[in-house]
Write an enzyme that holds these catalytic residues in place. Structure first.
Site, PDB file in Angstrom:
ATOM      1  N   SER A 185       1.122  -9.711  -1.015  1.00  0.00           N
ATOM      2  CA  SER A 185       1.168  -8.057  -1.261  1.00  0.00           C
ATOM      3  C   SER A 185       1.561  -8.214   0.486  1.00  0.00           C
ATOM      4  O   SER A 185       1.528  -6.409   0.784  1.00  0.00           O
ATOM      5  CB  SER A 185      -0.411  -8.243  -1.591  1.00  0.00           C
ATOM      6  OG  SER A 185      -0.657  -8.901  -1.223  1.00  0.00           O
TER       7      SER A 185
ATOM      8  N   LYS B 289       0.515  -1.291   0.377  1.00  0.00           N
ATOM      9  CA  LYS B 289       0.222  -0.530  -0.329  1.00  0.00           C
ATOM     10  C   LYS B 289       1.259   1.669   0.063  1.00  0.00           C
ATOM     11  O   LYS B 289       0.390   2.488  -0.741  1.00  0.00           O
ATOM     12  CB  LYS B 289      -0.902   0.185   0.442  1.00  0.00           C
ATOM     13  CG  LYS B 289      -2.094  -1.283   1.099  1.00  0.00           C
ATOM     14  CD  LYS B 289      -2.882  -0.893  -0.281  1.00  0.00           C
ATOM     15  CE  LYS B 289      -4.230  -2.000  -0.079  1.00  0.00           C
ATOM     16  NZ  LYS B 289      -4.666  -1.432  -1.162  1.00  0.00           N
TER      17      LYS B 289
ATOM     18  N   GLU C 282      -9.573   6.138   3.083  1.00  0.00           N
ATOM     19  CA  GLU C 282     -10.577   4.842   3.721  1.00  0.00           C
ATOM     20  C   GLU C 282      -9.743   3.497   3.822  1.00  0.00           C
ATOM     21  O   GLU C 282      -8.836   3.695   3.216  1.00  0.00           O
ATOM     22  CB  GLU C 282     -11.676   4.376   2.357  1.00  0.00           C
ATOM     23  CG  GLU C 282     -10.854   3.455   1.531  1.00  0.00           C
ATOM     24  CD  GLU C 282     -10.276   3.951   0.533  1.00  0.00           C
ATOM     25  OE1 GLU C 282      -9.695   5.091   0.484  1.00  0.00           O
ATOM     26  OE2 GLU C 282      -9.239   3.794   0.377  1.00  0.00           O
TER      27      GLU C 282
END
Lengths: 261, 403
Positions: free
Chosen positions: B382, B93, B115
């Site tokens: 990830s 991210k 968010e």
């Protein structure tokens, strides 16, 4: 001629201002939808915005969100609303503007929806998540069916774009008065009169202010600069609490003050 | 797929998908964002700033690790892991958060709203905002706040304000609604730092481009090591940002098969899953046309997954397009399968994966077994699993998890 355009013509002749209440279809049960429309017709509303409940109403504040949740809990669907309006068509004379997010229509099928809306006697559509860049998805079909796509402008819309949007025509230009979501507000931005005046100046179609309007003082102030108002959360709130007398007082006070403008 | 893949088109569409289905209030902001991004993309100074931070702050490049023990276990193709879990803040991210925060600064916006589902994007955003001295507000579903209490504390520690969202299903979808409402009301001075390849154009393109560092590195690392490309790449999909970042640099390499793995929750035959591509149909939510979990009236349904990061009823428009065009294939993995893979990777390789990534690992094990022993596949790992250890412990001990 479309009933929305007719209604605004009559207002022009009498120097009146438009008052367009918003109600959430299915709030309080779908059976009271027609009753409420008839009440608003009796109270001399110019047109009514009929909200279609949606699970994710990103342009709406808490009052309309809650009304939508109640309507959905009650099982209200776009199809039910169209069926109900079709049944009552002969007994309703007030222009009806369906306000719905795009997905319920998309899921229903664009062509199927336009056909059913025409059958139900719907005069206009407001789709808050459909900017002009995406409207090809439905605008041609609505135009073909004689249903007016009511477009929105907001305080963030550059004036060139206001011009472009209003030049696309139809019943009126829905002018959002706040940077934000629907819901009653105590105060408005100081620049609002300037904004409404500049929109009014470029728009070839009537300019109607909406979002956050909840009392007659605000309405009187706004209508100095435009052709009418949409009142949403306030009406939804009064109806859901069944405060009908207050609603009548509110609307008749408006009529009186409107006559004096 | 041609070697001329140039999507999205000028109006932000991937075939029928994508677009800008937002309230008029946001149109100016999304158009400004698009032109600011196009300028930044062409500006070597901006690119250098971004690359420098990825290298020195995030710790890129991340390793491409050959998982020998996992390969032996699966008994088929060689399995490589792209170690996004080793990034600063523990997941992919941060790649996008840095890129967009630099963009916000460039546009003169000092406030950022975001968010978050699992909290990874919220933590990444809060981290970058601390670094660049930006004000940060993160909307997070009440349910997710319960599931990811530590990440909430992390965000607060980093100086962000975390706002609990109680509307709807109180998960990621509702956090996006609130973040959008906040953005509508504060659009002048606030950038919406969207965390996945979703939302209105240009977000799916911007997030993909910032995340495509994953696939670019993987491609170069694999080529450098094996003098050929892998036969398949695998990534998990919620909104789909790590998958899009991994897939994008491989799209033109037609021989490389692309596999996205959705969350099947309790099973795609039950109502409790998050498999938008497998079980949904096209619709419009949060600014884009994409595959969506919805009922027959077009009302959006709640998604269910053991992993908060996959708990979203939609999926990025580009994935929707890649599915329909056949360039990528999409499969799903259940909560139980993901839990098994979570433990398996921990024991076999000494790597505790995020529950999201465990979905990709679980599918990769199945896929490797069907492939030839000489073939190769790369899994995008990830994120790391520290954030999930508590929930997994409760679940394994037979307790009730806050699913």
């Amino acid at each position: 001629m479309n009933r929305i355009t007719q209604a605004f013509r009559r207002l022009t002749e009498t120097n009146g201002k438009a008052f367009i209440p918003y109600i959430m279809a299915g709030d309080g049960g779908l059976s009271c939808l027609v009753e409420r429309l008839q009440l608003l017709e009796r109270l001399d509303a110019t047109a009514v915005e009929v909200g279609v409940p949606f699970s994710d109403p990103v342009a709406d504040g808490p009052t309309i969100q809650q009304a939508g949740i109640r309507a959905l809990k009650d099982g209200t669907s776009l199809n039910d609303i169209l069926v109900e309006l079709t049944k009552a068509k002969a007994n309703l004379h007030i222009p009806i503007i369906l306000m719905t997010y795009l997905n319920p229509i998309y899921s229903y099928g664009i062509n199927r929806f336009v056909e059913a809306a025409q059958t139900a006697g719907i005069d206009g559509c407001i789709i808050p998540d459909l900017p002009i860049e995406e409207e090809e998805i439905i605008a041609p079909q609505l135009a073909e069916a004689g249903i007016e796509l009511i477009r929105l402008v907001t305080p963030t819309t550059p004036i060139k774009r206001v011009e472009e949007i209003s030049n696309r025509g139809n019943g009126f230009l829905y002018t959002v008065t706040v940077k934000g979501i629907t819901g009653a507000r105590g105060e408005f931005d100081g620049g609002l009169s300037t904004f409404l005046s500049s929109v009014k100046q470029v728009s070839p179609i009537p300019v109607v202010a909406g979002f956050g309007i909840s009392n007659n003082e605000q309405i009187a102030e706004m209508t100095k600069y435009c052709d009418g108002v949409v009142v949403g959360s306030k009406i939804v709130d009064l109806l859901s609490k069944n405060r009908l007398e207050e609603l009548e007082d509110f609307m008749s006070a408006y009529k009186k003050s409107s006559a004096n403008i | 797929m041609k070697s001329t893949y140039t999507l999205p088109d000028e109006t932000g569409h991937f075939g029928i998908f994508g677009g800008r289905f937002v309230p008029e209030t946001l149109m100016k902001a999304v158009m400004e964002l698009e032109s600011a991004y196009r300028e930044a993309k062409a500006d070597p100074e901006f690119q250098k700033q971004f690359q420098d931070l990825l290298k020195e702050y995030v710790g890129r490049e991340t390793p491409l690790y050959y998982a020998e023990n996992l390969t032996k276990y699966a008994g088929g193709a060689h399995i490589y892991l792209k170690r996004e879990d080793l990034n600063h803040t523990g997941a992919h991210k941060i790649n996008n958060a840095i890129g967009q925060a630099l963009l916000a600064v460039r546009m003169g916006k000092r406030k950022v709203v975001a968010e978050t589902g699992a909290g990874q994007h919220g933590v990444a955003t809060a981290t970058v905002c601390a670094l660049l001295n930006l004000e940060c507000i993160v909307f997070m579903g009440e349910e997710d706040i319960k599931r990811q209490a530590l990440n909430v504390f992390r965000m607060e520690l980093l100086g962000a304000k975390v706002v609990s969202v109680t509307s709807g299903s109180a998960t990621l979808k509702d956090a996006v609604n609130e973040a959008l409402r906040y953005w509508v009301a504060n659009v002048d001075d606030t950038h919406y730092l969207l965390g996945s390849v979703m939302g209105p154009h240009p977000f799916p393109m911007i997030v993909r481009d910032f995340q495509s560092v994953i696939g670019k590195e993987t491609r170069e690392q694999f080529l450098g090591r094996n003098e050929k490309l892998p036969d398949a790449v695998v990534a998990c999909i919620g909104g789909g940002s790590n998958a899009m970042g991994m897939f994008y640099p491989f799209i033109k390499d037609e021989q490389v098969r692309l596999y996205g793995v959705e969350a099947a929750g309790q099973g795609i035959q039950t109502p409790f899953h998050a498999a938008s591509l497998t079980k949904g149909k096209p619709g419009v939510l949060h600014g884009a046309l994409m595959y969506l979990l919805q009922d027959e009236d077009g009302q959006i349904q709640e998604a269910h997954s053991i992993s908060a990061g996959l708990d979203y009823p939609g999926v990025g428009p580009e994935h929707s397009y890649l599915k329909d065009s056949g360039r990528a294939q999409y499969h799903s993995i259940t909560d139980q399968e993901a839990l098994d893979a979570f433990q398996l990777l921990s024991k076999l390789e000494g790597i505790i994966p995020a529950l999201e990534s465990a979905h990709a690992v679980a599918f990769a094990i199945k896929l490797a077994a069907e492939m030839e022993p000489g073939q190769n596949l790369v899994v995008c790992l990830s994120g790391r699993g520290d954030k999930d250890v508590d929930a997994v412990k409760t679940r394994l001990q037979g307790g009730v998890t806050n699913e």
